[in-house]
Scaffold this active site. Sequence first.
Site, mmCIF file in Angstrom:
data_model
loop_
_atom_site.group_PDB
_atom_site.id
_atom_site.type_symbol
_atom_site.label_atom_id
_atom_site.label_comp_id
_atom_site.label_asym_id
_atom_site.label_seq_id
_atom_site.Cartn_x
_atom_site.Cartn_y
_atom_site.Cartn_z
ATOM 1 N N ARG A 277 0.738 -1.300 -0.104
ATOM 2 C CA ARG A 277 0.031 -0.043 0.146
ATOM 3 C C ARG A 277 1.003 1.259 -0.033
ATOM 4 O O ARG A 277 1.589 1.458 0.887
ATOM 5 C CB ARG A 277 -0.783 -0.168 1.475
ATOM 6 C CG ARG A 277 -2.337 0.650 0.969
ATOM 7 C CD ARG A 277 -3.071 0.516 2.281
ATOM 8 N NE ARG A 277 -3.104 2.021 2.966
ATOM 9 C CZ ARG A 277 -3.150 2.166 4.273
ATOM 10 N NH1 ARG A 277 -3.298 1.288 4.906
ATOM 11 N NH2 ARG A 277 -2.753 3.505 4.750
ATOM 12 N N ASP B 249 -8.284 4.668 28.614
ATOM 13 C CA ASP B 249 -7.178 5.406 27.956
ATOM 14 C C ASP B 249 -6.704 6.498 29.058
ATOM 15 O O ASP B 249 -5.566 6.695 29.220
ATOM 16 C CB ASP B 249 -7.944 6.135 26.718
ATOM 17 C CG ASP B 249 -6.844 7.141 26.217
ATOM 18 O OD1 ASP B 249 -6.071 6.715 25.207
ATOM 19 O OD2 ASP B 249 -7.028 8.311 26.753
ATOM 20 N N LYS C 266 -2.729 7.283 30.900
ATOM 21 C CA LYS C 266 -1.976 8.330 30.871
ATOM 22 C C LYS C 266 -1.905 9.069 32.319
ATOM 23 O O LYS C 266 -0.823 9.560 32.768
ATOM 24 C CB LYS C 266 -2.982 9.418 30.168
ATOM 25 C CG LYS C 266 -2.946 9.060 28.494
ATOM 26 C CD LYS C 266 -4.146 9.953 27.860
ATOM 27 C CE LYS C 266 -4.086 9.641 26.300
ATOM 28 N NZ LYS C 266 -5.274 10.117 25.798
#
Lengths: 427, 427
Positions: free
Chosen positions: A50, A201, A205
Site C-alpha cells: 500500500r 485510556d 495516561k
Amino acid sequence: MSEAIGIGMLGAGNVGGGVVEALQQGAERYAARVGRPLELRRALVRDASRPRPGLATEQLTTDVDDVIGDPGTQIVIELLGGEDPAREYIERALRAGRHVVTANKEVIAKYGAELLAVASRHNVRLLYEASVGGGIPIVQPLRRDLLANDVHTVTAIINGTTNFMLTAMAQDGADYEDVLAEAHRLGYAEPDPTDDVEGIDASYKLAILCGLAFHVAIAPDEVIRQGITTLTASDFTYAAELGHTIKLLATGRLSDGELVASVRPTLIGYGEPLAKVDGVLNAVQVEGDLVGRVLFEGPGAGPRPTAGAVLADVLDVARDLVVGREPLNQITYTAATVRAPDDHESRYYIRMTGANQPGVLAKVATALGEHGINIASVIQFGMEEDAPTEEFVITTYLANGGRLRTALEQIDGFDEVVVGNVLAMAS
Amino acid sequence: MSEAIGIGMLGAGNVGGGVVEALQQGAERYAARVGRPLELRRALVRDASRPRPGLATEQLTTDVDDVIGDPGTQIVIELLGGEDPAREYIERALRAGRHVVTANKEVIAKYGAELLAVASRHNVRLLYEASVGGGIPIVQPLRRDLLANDVHTVTAIINGTTNFMLTAMAQDGADYEDVLAEAHRLGYAEPDPTDDVEGIDASYKLAILCGLAFHVAIAPDEVIRQGITTLTASDFTYAAELGHTIKLLATGRLSDGELVASVRPTLIGYGEPLAKVDGVLNAVQVEGDLVGRVLFEGPGAGPRPTAGAVLADVLDVARDLVVGREPLNQITYTAATVRAPDDHESRYYIRMTGANQPGVLAKVATALGEHGINIASVIQFGMEEDAPTEEFVITTYLANGGRLRTALEQIDGFDEVVVGNVLAMAS
C-alpha cells in the site's frame, strides 16, 4: 558534521503520516537546529504494497528487523499503539542499542519502569512525550522544569473524545447516546469506544503522569476508574443548578506516602480553570510546594500535534548524538501505597428517585448517617406535588468510598428508593 | 558519588531567600533526584552583618570573588537583578568555568546571545528559566518540547503587577490611580512603578521569548511598547460593550522573516483564553505549525515559584555534572527584520471626544479614509442630546501604524475633536 542521523519507524498510520510529513517540511530547520540532517530510513507497516505519502516503496517493510537491525538507524520511533507487539519491539530496539521515542501510553503505563531500566542498561534513551496530552508539553516539564517541586496533586482532562462528549452534554442538554453518535460521526470516537468512555485510556495516561509527578510506580489497574456511560442529561442539569459542570477528571494525589489515583466523571465548580477546558482540548494542572498551581492546555490528540511531540523527543536525542552527550535516563521511584477505592475519601453527588411520600428522605438520611456519611445538601428539582415519584440529589461532605458503597447497597434495597447515579465532586 | 555539588549565590533578597529555604527543605529529595547532595556555599550580599535566615554569617560576603572564585562552587545562581553589576558578574562566572543560573530578565534580554556564546566557549551552561513567567515552565518547553514546531506567534501576559491592576479596573470599574494605590498597598507595585506600568519589564521578557520561539535575536528596545497609564475606567466600559476586556499583551509574530513584537494594552474578546487570565497570574500562549495552540498558565512572580524555576535549572546542571554529561548550549539564531511601529499593522480602538454638532463624525471619518484607515464601527455611548460634547469610539480594520499616527495627528488638530486613547485590538 554532515552525516545524517538515521531514523526508523514502527507503524506508519495517522500519527506516522504526521511524522513523515513534518520531517519533510521541516528538514532544513531540523538540520540547522540539530547540526546534522535527519534521515528517515525504513518503516515497518502491515501491508508494504500500500503506498504511503512521503515514503518510497523500498522504505516499507513488514519485517521489524529491517528497522531495528539497520546499522544506519540510531533512533526508532514506535507508533504501533497497543501492547502487543509494541512492548516487545521497543525492548528489542533498546537492546539493539537504538534510542526509542514512543507515543504508546499503554506500554509506558504498564511497562515504563522496566523498559527505562533496559534503556539505562544499554546506555540509550527511551522518551515518551507524546504518550500523554498529545501536543501539550507535560512529560518533560514534569521530569525537568518542575523537578525542584514536591508535587502533591495532578488534575487532568486527558481524553479528548470524552471531553468532547461531556462538553456537548453540558452545552446542548444532549443525552449520552446522542453525543456518542455525534462523536462517531465526526471520527472522534472509535467504532468500539470502550477504551475512551470507560476511562481506560485516561487511566494509562494518569499512571504515566503519577510516575513523573510523584516518582512513584503505579499500575494502570490500580487507578480507581469509573466511565461516563451512566451520565444523563439530568445529571448536567442538576450539576448546573449546583454551579458545577461534569468532566472526566484524572486525579493523582500523594500525601504521607499514600497515593490516590482516580479517573471518573467529577463535578467541578464553574470557577475552576479545568471547568473551562472544552471540546477536544486537554489540560493538565500540577500543584507543587514551590510553584503553587500551574496549568498546561492544548490539543490532546491529532496527527500533527502528536507528531510535534514525537519529533521534540527525536530532536533532543539527535542533538545529544551530535555532540556526543551521554544519555540521562534517571528516574528514581520511591515506594508508595496506592489507596484502594474503598479506602478513598471524596465528596459525592448522589442522584436518586424516591416514592413521593413522607419519611422516604428520612430513611435515606438515616442509612447514610449510620454509615458515617455526612450530608452536605439535599435538593429536589422540579417536584410535582401529585407525582408518584420524585428525583432528588444528595451531596455529601468528604466520605469514605467503602462506607458509601455499603450505605448505598442498603438504600438500594429499600422498596421506596432507586439509586440513580453516584459521581465524585471535586473538593 | 557522595561529594557535594557546590552552589554559590549572588544576591540573597526575596527570591534568594526562597532558594535558600527550598534548598534546605528539599535537601534530601534533591540529593536523591540528582545522585549527590547540593551544598550552598557562599552568598554575595550588600551588607554581610545583616543576618539572613538559613545562611550563617561566615557564608555571607561582600566580595564577588569569594563566590565566583571558590573552587568548590560549580554552579553560580545570579539573583541581583538589573544590569549592573549582574551582567559583568555573570560573564566573570562563566569565564571562571562556573555554570550560571539566573532569573535576570534584563541581562538576558539585552546580552543573552553574547553571554550564551561566552558560556559555550568556556564549556559551561547558562540557564534562565526563571527570567520569564516566574514558576511557569516556558523557557525550556520552547527550547526543547516545541522545537519541532515552526512557531509563528507568541502571545503572553507576563507582568503580574499590571495584570492585577487591569483585572481590578475591569472588575470594579476603578480608575488607574486607584488601582495603582491598591497595588502599592498590597506590595504588588514597586515604589517607582515605571518598569511595570510602561511595559519595560514585559518588553525584556518578550525579547527573551522571541529569541527562544523564533530563534531570532531582538533587542528589548526594538519591541513596540505602550504603557497602561492612559487607560481610564471608561475604556473598560466601552471595551465591555464591545465584548472585550483589556490586557497588557506581549505579542511576537514571525512571518516571512519579519518579526513584529509589541507590548501594549490590547482589547481581547471575552472568548479568548488569555481574557480569563486574571490577577497576578501569568500566561503564555504559543502557536506553531504542528501543535496549533498551547497555553501555559501559572504564577508569574513570587519568591517560591521563582525559586522553583531557578532550582529546576540548578538540578538540571547538577544531574549532568553527576554523570559527566557535556553541556549543550546550542541556540542557533537566524536573521530577521524587526518591524518598526510605523510599518506595523493592527486593528485599533480609538476613543475620542467631539463637539455635539453635525458633521464632526464625517470630518473624522474623512480624515481616516484619506490615510487609508478602514473604519469597522463607530459607537456612541450614553449620548445626551443637549450635552456640548460627546464621547465615541471608532474601531478599525487592520491599519498601518504610521498612517494611523498621521491621521490622528491631523484629527487632533481639528477644533471640534480631542483624541482620548488609542489601543490595539487583538485580531
